[in-house]
Motif scaffolding. Structure first.
Motif, PDB file in Angstrom:
ATOM      1  N   ILE A  90       1.803  15.156   2.705  1.00 51.67           N
ATOM      2  CA  ILE A  90       1.498  13.395   2.323  1.00 51.67           C
ATOM      3  C   ILE A  90       2.964  12.896   2.234  1.00 51.67           C
ATOM      4  O   ILE A  90       3.088  11.696   2.533  1.00 51.67           O
ATOM      5  CB  ILE A  90       0.751  13.501   1.219  1.00 51.67           C
ATOM      6  CG1 ILE A  90       0.341  11.971   0.673  1.00 51.67           C
ATOM      7  CG2 ILE A  90       1.807  14.078  -0.221  1.00 51.67           C
ATOM      8  CD1 ILE A  90      -0.663  11.590   1.710  1.00 51.67           C
ATOM      9  N   LYS A 109       2.180   7.145  -6.721  1.00 46.80           N
ATOM     10  CA  LYS A 109       1.416   8.312  -6.885  1.00 46.80           C
ATOM     11  C   LYS A 109       1.957   9.413  -6.790  1.00 46.80           C
ATOM     12  O   LYS A 109       1.837  10.472  -7.464  1.00 46.80           O
ATOM     13  CB  LYS A 109       0.219   8.125  -5.975  1.00 46.80           C
ATOM     14  CG  LYS A 109      -0.947   7.360  -6.577  1.00 46.80           C
ATOM     15  CD  LYS A 109      -2.164   6.985  -5.623  1.00 46.80           C
ATOM     16  CE  LYS A 109      -2.853   6.013  -5.505  1.00 46.80           C
ATOM     17  NZ  LYS A 109      -4.074   5.947  -4.382  1.00 46.80           N
ATOM     18  N   GLU A 151       0.770  -1.260   0.044  1.00 46.23           N
ATOM     19  CA  GLU A 151      -0.161  -0.123   0.009  1.00 46.23           C
ATOM     20  C   GLU A 151       0.901   1.410   0.085  1.00 46.23           C
ATOM     21  O   GLU A 151       0.614   2.106  -0.751  1.00 46.23           O
ATOM     22  CB  GLU A 151      -0.975  -0.026   1.244  1.00 46.23           C
ATOM     23  CG  GLU A 151      -1.719   1.136   1.441  1.00 46.23           C
ATOM     24  CD  GLU A 151      -2.485   1.330   2.684  1.00 46.23           C
ATOM     25  OE1 GLU A 151      -3.037   2.436   2.986  1.00 46.23           O
ATOM     26  OE2 GLU A 151      -2.785   0.084   3.399  1.00 46.23           O
ATOM     27  N   SER A 192       2.461   1.873  -3.213  1.00 49.65           N
ATOM     28  CA  SER A 192       1.374   2.371  -4.436  1.00 49.65           C
ATOM     29  C   SER A 192       1.339   3.927  -3.983  1.00 49.65           C
ATOM     30  O   SER A 192       1.170   4.752  -5.065  1.00 49.65           O
ATOM     31  CB  SER A 192       0.020   1.592  -4.024  1.00 49.65           C
ATOM     32  OG  SER A 192      -0.905   2.206  -4.938  1.00 49.65           O
ATOM     33  N   GLU A 193       1.387   4.390  -2.767  1.00 49.23           N
ATOM     34  CA  GLU A 193       1.119   5.760  -2.552  1.00 49.23           C
ATOM     35  C   GLU A 193       2.283   6.505  -2.944  1.00 49.23           C
ATOM     36  O   GLU A 193       2.291   7.466  -3.472  1.00 49.23           O
ATOM     37  CB  GLU A 193       0.967   6.008  -0.998  1.00 49.23           C
ATOM     38  CG  GLU A 193      -0.145   5.442  -0.535  1.00 49.23           C
ATOM     39  CD  GLU A 193      -1.434   6.273  -0.939  1.00 49.23           C
ATOM     40  OE1 GLU A 193      -1.289   7.530  -1.276  1.00 49.23           O
ATOM     41  OE2 GLU A 193      -2.536   5.723  -1.423  1.00 49.23           O
ATOM     42  N   ILE A 222       3.841   9.308   4.678  1.00 53.81           N
ATOM     43  CA  ILE A 222       4.221   8.072   3.921  1.00 53.81           C
ATOM     44  C   ILE A 222       5.538   7.790   4.576  1.00 53.81           C
ATOM     45  O   ILE A 222       5.908   6.487   5.093  1.00 53.81           O
ATOM     46  CB  ILE A 222       4.406   8.114   2.314  1.00 53.81           C
ATOM     47  CG1 ILE A 222       2.901   8.447   1.775  1.00 53.81           C
ATOM     48  CG2 ILE A 222       5.202   6.832   1.790  1.00 53.81           C
ATOM     49  CD1 ILE A 222       3.267   8.269   0.351  1.00 53.81           C
TER      50      ILE A 222
END
Length: 92
Positions: free
Chosen positions: A75, A50, A43, A46-47, A79
């Motif tokens: 953000i 992006k 996950e 994946s972030e 992460i």
């Protein structure tokens, strides 16, 4: 180069630096090969992807409008913090 171009370059360099830090943390977590944390790591990767796509878009669209949309680095920090916590859980 204008002040705007300098500011965009500064943001891009900072984003690249943070992306590199995220990649280093993800490598460390992946190297530990903890089955119980693979979903969370996937996950987070994946972030990360992006954010990398966003960085590419920012580099290509060097306009005042895109600069205004960059916003805070929140953000990226989230992460990285989640990856650091994941590493702590795995290492313990």
């Amino acid at each position: 180069m204008t002040k705007l171009d300098d500011l965009v370059d500064q943001h891009i360099k900072e984003y690249n630096s943070r992306l590199k830090h995220i990649d280093e943390l993800a490598e460390q977590a992946a190297a530990l090969e903890e089955e119980s944390h693979l979903d969370e790591l996937a996950e987070l990767k994946s972030e990360r992807n992006k954010l990398a796509d966003y960085l590419k878009e920012l580099e290509q669209n060097r306009s005042e409008k895109s600069l205004e949309m960059t916003g805070p680095m929140y953000i990226w920090d989230v992460i990285a913090q989640r990856l650091e916590k994941l590493l702590e859980k795995i290492i313990k």
